[in-house]
Enzyme design. Structure first.
Site, PDB file in Angstrom:
ATOM      1  CG  HIS A  63      -1.996  -1.007   1.200  1.00  0.00           C
ATOM      2  ND1 HIS A  63      -3.085  -0.987   2.050  1.00  0.00           N
ATOM      3  CD2 HIS A  63      -2.177  -2.084   0.385  1.00  0.00           C
ATOM      4  CE1 HIS A  63      -3.886  -2.003   1.773  1.00  0.00           C
ATOM      5  NE2 HIS A  63      -3.358  -2.689   0.773  1.00  0.00           N
ATOM      6  CD  GLU A  67      -1.700   4.505   3.276  1.00  0.00           C
ATOM      7  OE1 GLU A  67      -1.477   3.669   2.377  1.00  0.00           O
ATOM      8  OE2 GLU A  67      -2.845   4.821   3.639  1.00  0.00           O
ATOM      9  CB  CYS A 127      -6.412   0.000   4.821  1.00  0.00           C
ATOM     10  SG  CYS A 127      -4.789  -0.775   4.896  1.00  0.00           S
ATOM     11  CB  CYS A 153      -1.836   1.797   6.063  1.00  0.00           C
ATOM     12  SG  CYS A 153      -1.408   1.032   4.491  1.00  0.00           S
TER      13      CYS A 153
HETATM   14 ZN   LIG Z   1      -3.339   0.344   3.550  1.00  0.00          ZN
END
Ligand SMILES: [Zn+2]
Length: 158
Positions: free
Chosen positions: A55, A57, A85, A88
């Protein structure tokens, strides 16, 4: 929030667009800032690298930690194009930045089929009620390593 904050958020959003347009992954971007300067950038690379943890991040956090040669991002600020999310969010807490700015929120993401709500729901459930089966096994043996860690003299605590 300052003009500088808006500048860094716009960069995170530009990275989201860049990653999407180059088919790296989903439409998400992030930057890590320290002392008024971007020290790391990332965009989602899940589908292009077959890495479900890639992801934006996490990608940016990994680069920033490498740059700072540290496992924490103390005094850093993370700008992400979307509310993090649960994975993260966890990564962000482990890195201990001072602040996080986010663009879209989780409802915006859900509206384009990036729905994290089921993970939030799973966290709330008892282990036996989760969709993925979790079974405890060999706790006694596993605990011996914990005891050794507890007694270890030369460990790096974090
Ligand atoms: Zn994430």
């Amino acid at each position: 929030m300052t003009e500088q904050d808006e500048y860094f958020m716009k960069r995170a959003i530009a990275l989201a667009a860049e990653g999407m347009q180059s088919n790296a992954g989903g439409p998400f971007g992030a930057v890590v800032v320290k002392d008024g300067e971007i020290i790391a950038e990332g965009y989602n690379q899940v589908t292009s690298t077959n890495d479900p943890t890639a992801h934006a991040e996490v990608v940016a956090i990994r680069k920033a930690c490498k740059t700072l040669n540290n496992f924490e991002l103390t005094d850093c600020t993370i700008y992400t194009s979307c509310e993090p999310c649960p994975m993260c969010l966890g990564a962000i807490y482990w890195t201990r930045p001072k602040m996080v700015f986010f663009g879209c929120n989780r409802e915006d993401a859900a509206a384009i089929d990036f729905d994290d709500q089921f993970i939030y729901d799973e966290i709330e459930k008892d282990i036996d009620g989760r969709q993925i089966k979790f079974v405890q096994l060999a706790r006694k043996e596993a605990l011996t390593v914990f005891r050794d860690w507890d007694a270890k003299q030369d460990k790096t605590a974090y």
